[in-house]
Design an enzyme around this catalytic site. Structure first.
Site, PDB file in Angstrom:
ATOM      1  N   CYS A 251       0.790  -1.194   0.000  1.00 29.93           N
ATOM      2  CA  CYS A 251       0.000   0.000   0.000  1.00 29.93           C
ATOM      3  C   CYS A 251       0.845   1.276   0.000  1.00 29.93           C
ATOM      4  O   CYS A 251       0.478   2.214  -0.656  1.00 29.93           O
ATOM      5  CB  CYS A 251      -0.895  -0.064   1.218  1.00 29.93           C
ATOM      6  SG  CYS A 251      -2.058   1.241   1.344  1.00 29.93           S
TER       7      CYS A 251
ATOM      8  N   ARG B 113      -3.021   4.683   5.464  1.00 31.27           N
ATOM      9  CA  ARG B 113      -3.518   4.042   4.249  1.00 31.27           C
ATOM     10  C   ARG B 113      -3.996   2.622   4.492  1.00 31.27           C
ATOM     11  O   ARG B 113      -4.654   2.025   3.655  1.00 31.27           O
ATOM     12  CB  ARG B 113      -2.423   4.053   3.178  1.00 31.27           C
ATOM     13  CG  ARG B 113      -2.050   5.443   2.701  1.00 31.27           C
ATOM     14  CD  ARG B 113      -0.808   5.421   1.847  1.00 31.27           C
ATOM     15  NE  ARG B 113      -1.013   4.730   0.594  1.00 31.27           N
ATOM     16  CZ  ARG B 113      -1.331   5.316  -0.557  1.00 31.27           C
ATOM     17  NH1 ARG B 113      -1.505   6.620  -0.595  1.00 31.27           N
ATOM     18  NH2 ARG B 113      -1.489   4.625  -1.655  1.00 31.27           N
TER      19      ARG B 113
ATOM     20  N   TRP C 149      -0.401  -4.008   2.270  1.00 26.07           N
ATOM     21  CA  TRP C 149      -1.786  -4.436   2.484  1.00 26.07           C
ATOM     22  C   TRP C 149      -1.964  -5.701   1.655  1.00 26.07           C
ATOM     23  O   TRP C 149      -1.837  -5.677   0.440  1.00 26.07           O
ATOM     24  CB  TRP C 149      -2.756  -3.340   2.042  1.00 26.07           C
ATOM     25  CG  TRP C 149      -4.201  -3.615   2.294  1.00 26.07           C
ATOM     26  CD1 TRP C 149      -4.856  -3.560   3.495  1.00 26.07           C
ATOM     27  CD2 TRP C 149      -5.195  -3.965   1.321  1.00 26.07           C
ATOM     28  NE1 TRP C 149      -6.194  -3.845   3.315  1.00 26.07           N
ATOM     29  CE2 TRP C 149      -6.423  -4.098   1.999  1.00 26.07           C
ATOM     30  CE3 TRP C 149      -5.161  -4.176  -0.056  1.00 26.07           C
ATOM     31  CZ2 TRP C 149      -7.604  -4.436   1.351  1.00 26.07           C
ATOM     32  CZ3 TRP C 149      -6.338  -4.523  -0.709  1.00 26.07           C
ATOM     33  CH2 TRP C 149      -7.547  -4.638  -0.010  1.00 26.07           C
TER      34      TRP C 149
ATOM     35  N   ASN D 123       3.505  -1.537  -5.244  1.00 28.05           N
ATOM     36  CA  ASN D 123       2.062  -1.392  -5.052  1.00 28.05           C
ATOM     37  C   ASN D 123       1.377  -1.845  -6.330  1.00 28.05           C
ATOM     38  O   ASN D 123       1.829  -1.504  -7.421  1.00 28.05           O
ATOM     39  CB  ASN D 123       1.687   0.064  -4.776  1.00 28.05           C
ATOM     40  CG  ASN D 123       2.034   0.501  -3.372  1.00 28.05           C
ATOM     41  OD1 ASN D 123       2.368  -0.321  -2.528  1.00 28.05           O
ATOM     42  ND2 ASN D 123       1.971   1.795  -3.121  1.00 28.05           N
ATOM     43  N   GLY D 124       0.258  -2.541  -6.196  1.00 26.28           N
ATOM     44  CA  GLY D 124      -0.464  -2.995  -7.377  1.00 26.28           C
ATOM     45  C   GLY D 124      -0.557  -4.505  -7.404  1.00 26.28           C
ATOM     46  O   GLY D 124      -0.257  -5.199  -6.422  1.00 26.28           O
TER      47      GLY D 124
ATOM     48  N   GLU E  41     -24.640   6.049   2.977  1.00 29.38           N
ATOM     49  CA  GLU E  41     -23.318   6.474   3.444  1.00 29.38           C
ATOM     50  C   GLU E  41     -23.180   6.253   4.946  1.00 29.38           C
ATOM     51  O   GLU E  41     -22.124   5.812   5.430  1.00 29.38           O
ATOM     52  CB  GLU E  41     -23.090   7.941   3.086  1.00 29.38           C
ATOM     53  CG  GLU E  41     -21.837   8.562   3.680  1.00 29.38           C
ATOM     54  CD  GLU E  41     -20.545   7.878   3.280  1.00 29.38           C
ATOM     55  OE1 GLU E  41     -19.517   8.152   3.923  1.00 29.38           O
ATOM     56  OE2 GLU E  41     -20.551   7.051   2.330  1.00 29.38           O
TER      57      GLU E  41
ATOM     58  N   LYS F 122     -20.411   3.975   6.865  1.00 24.24           N
ATOM     59  CA  LYS F 122     -19.537   4.488   7.913  1.00 24.24           C
ATOM     60  C   LYS F 122     -19.559   3.577   9.144  1.00 24.24           C
ATOM     61  O   LYS F 122     -18.523   3.280   9.731  1.00 24.24           O
ATOM     62  CB  LYS F 122     -19.957   5.908   8.328  1.00 24.24           C
ATOM     63  CG  LYS F 122     -19.487   6.992   7.416  1.00 24.24           C
ATOM     64  CD  LYS F 122     -17.977   7.137   7.456  1.00 24.24           C
ATOM     65  CE  LYS F 122     -17.451   7.683   6.144  1.00 24.24           C
ATOM     66  NZ  LYS F 122     -17.483   6.752   5.030  1.00 24.24           N
TER      67      LYS F 122
ATOM     68  N   GLU G 298     -17.682   0.334   8.346  1.00 26.79           N
ATOM     69  CA  GLU G 298     -16.243   0.512   8.182  1.00 26.79           C
ATOM     70  C   GLU G 298     -15.513   0.635   9.511  1.00 26.79           C
ATOM     71  O   GLU G 298     -14.446   0.048   9.705  1.00 26.79           O
ATOM     72  CB  GLU G 298     -15.967   1.779   7.366  1.00 26.79           C
ATOM     73  CG  GLU G 298     -16.255   1.667   5.889  1.00 26.79           C
ATOM     74  CD  GLU G 298     -15.977   2.982   5.178  1.00 26.79           C
ATOM     75  OE1 GLU G 298     -15.293   2.959   4.144  1.00 26.79           O
ATOM     76  OE2 GLU G 298     -16.441   4.028   5.663  1.00 26.79           O
TER      77      GLU G 298
ATOM     78  N   HIS H 189     -41.589  -4.262   1.471  1.00 29.60           N
ATOM     79  CA  HIS H 189     -41.343  -5.220   0.396  1.00 29.60           C
ATOM     80  C   HIS H 189     -40.270  -6.233   0.778  1.00 29.60           C
ATOM     81  O   HIS H 189     -39.585  -6.783  -0.092  1.00 29.60           O
ATOM     82  CB  HIS H 189     -40.945  -4.487  -0.886  1.00 29.60           C
ATOM     83  CG  HIS H 189     -42.027  -3.602  -1.413  1.00 29.60           C
ATOM     84  ND1 HIS H 189     -43.200  -4.090  -1.948  1.00 29.60           N
ATOM     85  CD2 HIS H 189     -42.140  -2.246  -1.462  1.00 29.60           C
ATOM     86  CE1 HIS H 189     -43.977  -3.091  -2.317  1.00 29.60           C
ATOM     87  NE2 HIS H 189     -43.357  -1.949  -2.024  1.00 29.60           N
TER      88      HIS H 189
ATOM     89  N   LYS I 284      -6.784   3.168   2.498  1.00 28.21           N
ATOM     90  CA  LYS I 284      -7.300   4.498   2.168  1.00 28.21           C
ATOM     91  C   LYS I 284      -7.463   4.675   0.662  1.00 28.21           C
ATOM     92  O   LYS I 284      -8.508   5.066   0.188  1.00 28.21           O
ATOM     93  CB  LYS I 284      -6.353   5.567   2.730  1.00 28.21           C
ATOM     94  CG  LYS I 284      -6.801   6.996   2.462  1.00 28.21           C
ATOM     95  CD  LYS I 284      -8.091   7.342   3.158  1.00 28.21           C
ATOM     96  CE  LYS I 284      -8.450   8.805   3.055  1.00 28.21           C
ATOM     97  NZ  LYS I 284      -9.776   9.093   3.634  1.00 28.21           N
TER      98      LYS I 284
END
Length: 609
Positions: free
Chosen positions: A2, A27, A79, A105-106, A486, A490, A493, A509, A604
């Protein structure tokens, strides 16, 4: 992925790299490592020295020997993507002879194929990572220079990368490359830095160069040069980072999340500053590169984002439809880019990303550009990849956001969409009176945000009463539904409580089957033309013994608790109604002892698929 940090110069490198890694901790990561070039001695060439550790940077720092000295090095916070968190899988990775070091990274998509070929040639792997493939390929390259060795290896790689490479035989340089994952050069006085994020650089230099995809660079202590992966020279002009190192400090708060929630009044003032035109009841957004004739030719707007940015885009789409009367909708960029969408020349596309580097959003932008679409960017980071790729756009000016979960950037992004909607509306059919009404509402926002934040203790008490919930429902209608989505995100998370968001109209429903005393509901209840409809939904919940926390403009009799927020214009109310729910998530997580700034499993800037 990361976080990447690198340095070449005259200073002792290990403390600099460890400091840089600490600035990138926000991050999200699970292990860390550092490699430096030791000094050559009589009869012995320079050697690479490495330390790695599963866990936090503090665990790495505890393992670094006292005499771990040198003037060139690279470091990484990882990460996990390929292989579980472990010392072995942590970056950097070395080749068998300890001559080549790489941080990455990637994701290398064809890593399994490349690994199989290397194993057949007798290479022994020490980790489960895709990155180690790249190390061995660079080490085995037959080229004469490090630049050519890296270039030769990258020709076989499919996927995304931001890499930094050191070689004991070329100890006067660091070679870096980018394809889909950010790489930023920091230009110092007879010293050079590299990082995946300017946060690691600003304490030492504010002069930066951001690499483009397909671009490489060679860093030496007193110079740098950039070029393509094909070898052609490119022109790199340093720019000045607008944020200072102090912007990344906690400023007396216990967590970055709390700091950033508390900064929202000032942040909103910043995104409004200098943009309002009272004479014509509109706003100036000069970076759009969209004149009035072109704006009137837009027949539809499609907003693309991921996570919180997607939810901001949903509110933005409603604002555009209400104020500009242009059909608009939002879609996850990660879905859009894979469903072979019809790209209409009369559609304006808007890409949303806090970092400006979110890979799914960037890939969608690149595909849209390839098909001839006009794309605007709504991002926070100046000079980021999406900002450079887009035809125009606007910055949200939230300032650095360090906590993994986004708060102030979400709010500023929605305000930026309100400005865009007002701008387009006044070009089209929005009246002067309505333009002035919205401008007055925008100007009231900072003071109203401060008013909400002043009631934090009350919200903290409410959070304590819901922290024992195993699951929560969030509901809202029309303007309230994206707020509910949202707020649900939150809570998930930062507290790890399961939460679902539904349109209030959809309760009957199916979701009503879940309602019971152990399943609290957060209801978004603005004082607008749907007030009675929202009250009816709360009646349905109370009839099934459900607990309700309402966010409303007046106390709701059917709710067990109500967070009362100030009333603004109907169109702008969602901006305010989301803020107390950020505090609710924060204080719920705090009561549960969560690692608020670094939630488990999250990063992040998501620069992989």
């Amino acid at each position: 992925m990361c976080g990447i940090v690198g340095y070449i110069g005259k200073r002792d490198v290990a403390p600099l790299l460890l400091e840089g890694l600490q600035r990138l901790e926000y991050r999200g990561y699970d292990s860390a490592g550092i490699v430096i070039t030791g000094k050559a001695s009589a009869g012995k060439p320079a050697a690479l020295k490495m330390v790695k550790a599963k866990g936090r940077v503090r665990e790495l720092e505890a393992r670094v020997p006292k005499r771990f000295t040198g003037t060139t090095g690279i470091a990484h916070t990882r990460w996990a993507t390929h292989g579980a968190p472990s010392d072995e899988n942590a970056h950097p990775h070395l080749d068998a002879d300890n001559r080549v070091a790489v941080v990455h990274n990637g994701i290398i998509d064809n890593a399994d194929e490349l690994r199989a070929k290397l194993v057949a040639d007798g290479v022994v792997f020490l980790s489960e990572t895709d990155t180690e493939v790249l190390v061995h390929m660079i080490a085995r390259a037959q080229a004469d220079t490090l630049e050519e060795k890296v270039r030769e290896a990258l020709r076989s790689v499919e996927g995304t990368y931001g890499i930094a490479v050191m070689h004991a035989d070329f100890n006067d340089r660091i070679v870096v490359a980018r394809n889909g994952s950010p790489v930023v050069l920091g230009i110092g006085e007879k010293e050079m830095f590299v990082a995946s994020d300017v946060a690691a650089l600003v304490a030492h230099t504010r002069q930066v160069v951001t690499l483009d995809d397909g671009e490489m660079a060679t860093l030496k202590a007193d110079d740098f040069r950039t070029y393509t992966t094909e070898g052609s020279s490119t022109t790199a002009t340093p720019t000045t980072v607008e944020w200072e190192a102090e912007s990344y400090d906690m400023g007396g708060h216990d967590t970055y999340m709390h700091k950033e929630i508390s900064e929202q009044a000032d942040a909103v003032d910043r995104v409004l500053r200098g943009r309002i035109d009272d004479r014509f009841a509109t706003v100036h957004l000069g970076g759009l590169n969209l004149d009035a004739r072109e704006a009137r030719g837009v027949r539809r707007i499609k907003i693309l984002g991921c996570g919180t940015s997607y939810h901001a885009g949903q509110i933005g789409a409603q604002l555009i439809e209400e104020l500009a009367r242009i059909p608009a909708d939002a879609e996850p960029a990660s879905e859009f880019r894979y469903r072979n969408p019809v790209v209409d020349p009369d559609t304006l596309y808007v890409a949303v990303s806090q970092s400006g580097e979110t890979y799914d959003v960037l890939a969608a932008v690149q595909e849209l550009k390839r098909k001839g679409a006009r794309v605007l960017g709504v991002v926070n980071v100046v000079g980021s990849a999406i900002a450079r790729e887009a035809d125009g756009g606007t910055y949200v000016h939230a300032g650095p956001e360090v906590c993994v979960v986004s708060t102030k950037c979400f709010t500023n992004t929605v305000v930026a969409f309100a400005l865009l909607a007002l701008h387009l509306g006044r070009i089209r059919d929005l009246s002067v009176a309505d333009g002035k009404r919205i401008i007055d509402g925008l100007r009231r926002l900072p003071a109203q945000i401060s008013e909400i934040l002043a009631n934090e203790d009350e919200i903290k008490e409410m959070a304590a009463q819901y922290a024992d919930a195993k699951s929560m429902m969030f509901i809202g209608r029309v303007r309230g539904y994206p707020v509910a989505r949202e707020a649900s995100l939150k809570l998930k998370e930062v507290s790890y409580i399961h939460a679902e968001a539904y349109p209030a109209s959809e309760l009957k429903h199916g979701p009503l089957a879940l309602i019971e005393p152990a399943m609290p509901t957060v209801a978004i209840v603005p004082d607008d033309d749907l007030l009675e409809k929202n009250r009816a939904a709360m009646e349905e919940i109370k009839a099934r013994s459900g607990r309700i926390l309402a966010v409303a403009h007046q106390v709701q009799e059917k709710a067990d608790h109500t967070i009362v927020v100030p009333k603004n214009e109907n169109e702008l109310d969602p901006i305010l109604m989301g803020i107390p729910l950020q505090l609710l998530a924060y204080h719920t997580a705090l009561a549960m002892g969560r690692d608020i700034d670094k939630p488990r499993n999250l990063a992040k800037s998501v620069t992989v698929e």
